[in-house]
Design a protein around this motif. Structure first.
Motif, PDB file in Angstrom:
ATOM      1  N   LYS A  41       0.831  -1.208   0.000  1.00 35.86           N
ATOM      2  CA  LYS A  41       0.000   0.000   0.000  1.00 35.86           C
ATOM      3  C   LYS A  41       0.865   1.258   0.000  1.00 35.86           C
ATOM      4  O   LYS A  41       0.593   2.212  -0.731  1.00 35.86           O
ATOM      5  CB  LYS A  41      -0.924  -0.007   1.209  1.00 35.86           C
ATOM      6  CG  LYS A  41      -1.822   1.218   1.283  1.00 35.86           C
ATOM      7  CD  LYS A  41      -2.608   1.222   2.563  1.00 35.86           C
ATOM      8  CE  LYS A  41      -3.489   2.427   2.680  1.00 35.86           C
ATOM      9  NZ  LYS A  41      -2.785   3.682   2.729  1.00 35.86           N
TER      10      LYS A  41
ATOM     11  N   CYS B 119      -8.812   4.748  -4.122  1.00 35.61           N
ATOM     12  CA  CYS B 119      -8.793   3.728  -3.073  1.00 35.61           C
ATOM     13  C   CYS B 119      -9.302   2.376  -3.571  1.00 35.61           C
ATOM     14  O   CYS B 119      -8.667   1.358  -3.349  1.00 35.61           O
ATOM     15  CB  CYS B 119      -9.610   4.209  -1.882  1.00 35.61           C
ATOM     16  SG  CYS B 119      -9.582   3.061  -0.505  1.00 35.61           S
ATOM     17  N   GLN B 120     -10.449   2.345  -4.254  1.00 37.06           N
ATOM     18  CA  GLN B 120     -10.999   1.065  -4.714  1.00 37.06           C
ATOM     19  C   GLN B 120     -10.085   0.402  -5.734  1.00 37.06           C
ATOM     20  O   GLN B 120      -9.909  -0.817  -5.707  1.00 37.06           O
ATOM     21  CB  GLN B 120     -12.376   1.266  -5.334  1.00 37.06           C
ATOM     22  CG  GLN B 120     -13.469   1.369  -4.317  1.00 37.06           C
ATOM     23  CD  GLN B 120     -14.837   1.281  -4.984  1.00 37.06           C
ATOM     24  OE1 GLN B 120     -14.992   1.636  -6.148  1.00 37.06           O
ATOM     25  NE2 GLN B 120     -15.806   0.821  -4.233  1.00 37.06           N
TER      26      GLN B 120
ATOM     27  N   ARG C 139      -6.813   0.803  -5.953  1.00 38.45           N
ATOM     28  CA  ARG C 139      -5.626   0.345  -5.227  1.00 38.45           C
ATOM     29  C   ARG C 139      -5.917  -0.950  -4.464  1.00 38.45           C
ATOM     30  O   ARG C 139      -5.130  -1.895  -4.482  1.00 38.45           O
ATOM     31  CB  ARG C 139      -5.158   1.444  -4.272  1.00 38.45           C
ATOM     32  CG  ARG C 139      -3.849   1.135  -3.584  1.00 38.45           C
ATOM     33  CD  ARG C 139      -3.380   2.283  -2.733  1.00 38.45           C
ATOM     34  NE  ARG C 139      -4.338   2.628  -1.702  1.00 38.45           N
ATOM     35  CZ  ARG C 139      -4.899   3.820  -1.563  1.00 38.45           C
ATOM     36  NH1 ARG C 139      -4.620   4.789  -2.397  1.00 38.45           N
ATOM     37  NH2 ARG C 139      -5.748   4.045  -0.593  1.00 38.45           N
ATOM     38  N   LYS C 140      -7.088  -1.010  -3.812  1.00 44.68           N
ATOM     39  CA  LYS C 140      -7.441  -2.218  -3.063  1.00 44.68           C
ATOM     40  C   LYS C 140      -7.600  -3.419  -3.987  1.00 44.68           C
ATOM     41  O   LYS C 140      -7.144  -4.518  -3.677  1.00 44.68           O
ATOM     42  CB  LYS C 140      -8.744  -1.991  -2.278  1.00 44.68           C
ATOM     43  CG  LYS C 140      -8.531  -1.152  -1.033  1.00 44.68           C
ATOM     44  CD  LYS C 140      -9.809  -0.662  -0.417  1.00 44.68           C
ATOM     45  CE  LYS C 140     -10.754  -1.749  -0.030  1.00 44.68           C
ATOM     46  NZ  LYS C 140     -11.970  -1.229   0.643  1.00 44.68           N
ATOM     47  N   ARG C 141      -8.220  -3.194  -5.138  1.00 44.08           N
ATOM     48  CA  ARG C 141      -8.393  -4.297  -6.090  1.00 44.08           C
ATOM     49  C   ARG C 141      -7.046  -4.745  -6.639  1.00 44.08           C
ATOM     50  O   ARG C 141      -6.781  -5.941  -6.755  1.00 44.08           O
ATOM     51  CB  ARG C 141      -9.314  -3.874  -7.225  1.00 44.08           C
ATOM     52  CG  ARG C 141      -9.603  -5.023  -8.176  1.00 44.08           C
ATOM     53  CD  ARG C 141     -10.762  -4.731  -9.079  1.00 44.08           C
ATOM     54  NE  ARG C 141     -11.079  -5.871  -9.905  1.00 44.08           N
ATOM     55  CZ  ARG C 141     -11.936  -6.817  -9.588  1.00 44.08           C
ATOM     56  NH1 ARG C 141     -12.569  -6.767  -8.439  1.00 44.08           N
ATOM     57  NH2 ARG C 141     -12.173  -7.822 -10.397  1.00 44.08           N
TER      58      ARG C 141
ATOM     59  N   LEU D 280      -4.110  -4.500  -5.189  1.00 40.97           N
ATOM     60  CA  LEU D 280      -3.386  -5.213  -4.130  1.00 40.97           C
ATOM     61  C   LEU D 280      -3.952  -6.613  -3.907  1.00 40.97           C
ATOM     62  O   LEU D 280      -3.218  -7.547  -3.602  1.00 40.97           O
ATOM     63  CB  LEU D 280      -3.406  -4.412  -2.831  1.00 40.97           C
ATOM     64  CG  LEU D 280      -2.509  -3.178  -2.827  1.00 40.97           C
ATOM     65  CD1 LEU D 280      -2.746  -2.352  -1.578  1.00 40.97           C
ATOM     66  CD2 LEU D 280      -1.050  -3.575  -2.935  1.00 40.97           C
ATOM     67  N   ARG D 281      -5.264  -6.756  -4.056  1.00 44.04           N
ATOM     68  CA  ARG D 281      -5.882  -8.072  -3.891  1.00 44.04           C
ATOM     69  C   ARG D 281      -5.371  -9.046  -4.958  1.00 44.04           C
ATOM     70  O   ARG D 281      -5.039 -10.200  -4.664  1.00 44.04           O
ATOM     71  CB  ARG D 281      -7.404  -7.943  -3.984  1.00 44.04           C
ATOM     72  CG  ARG D 281      -8.147  -9.138  -3.490  1.00 44.04           C
ATOM     73  CD  ARG D 281      -9.655  -8.936  -3.458  1.00 44.04           C
ATOM     74  NE  ARG D 281     -10.055  -7.680  -2.841  1.00 44.04           N
ATOM     75  CZ  ARG D 281     -10.800  -6.750  -3.439  1.00 44.04           C
ATOM     76  NH1 ARG D 281     -11.233  -6.931  -4.664  1.00 44.04           N
ATOM     77  NH2 ARG D 281     -11.131  -5.651  -2.808  1.00 44.04           N
TER      78      ARG D 281
END
Length: 133
Positions: free
Chosen positions: A82, A92-93, A95-97, A99-100
């Motif tokens: 992150k 944010c969404q 980046r989260k996707r 990283l997942r």
């Protein structure tokens, strides 16, 4: 002397978390490899169009951020956390996707090569990837 021997032994060991992920797209190189990974992790628009689109239905196209990864190699992307992605200015969404799916690739998940609108559903867990190869 024992520490030196142990250090030499550790250098010879492969990095198991990155080996399966490298195999996933080994036929391409450079930015096209990152673009392929981003395309396979992107999500199309979900559900029917409505006047107000909820965040859960919004399409997440990670390939539009490809220019932000031009200084990064594929191996560096797989090791990203992150704090590495925050300065790039990804929403944010997204980046989260990202990283997942980076975590999935790091764990050995492979893409089955599925093309079309639902590429993001083509990720296969490590135990299934080994049996189908």
């Amino acid at each position: 002397a024992p520490l030196l021997i142990a250090a030499r032994m550790l250098r010879r060991l492969p990095r198991p978390m990155l080996l399966p992920a490298r195999r996933m797209l080994c036929d391409t190189a450079g930015p096209s490899q990152i673009e392929e990974f981003l395309r396979r992790a992107s999500r199309p628009k979900m559900g029917k169009a409505k006047a107000k689109q909820s965040a859960g239905q919004r399409a997440i196209d990670l390939t539009k951020h490809l220019s932000k990864f031009e200084d990064m190699s594929y191996e560096q992307l797989l090791q990203a956390r992150k704090v590495d992605l925050d300065p790039l200015g990804l929403p944010c969404q997204d980046r989260k996707r990202l990283l997942r799916f980076v975590d999935k690739a790091r764990q050995g998940w492979l893409h089955d090569g599925r093309e079309g609108g639902k590429q993001w559903k083509g990720w296969v867990p490590p135990e299934h990837a080994r049996s189908s190869s």
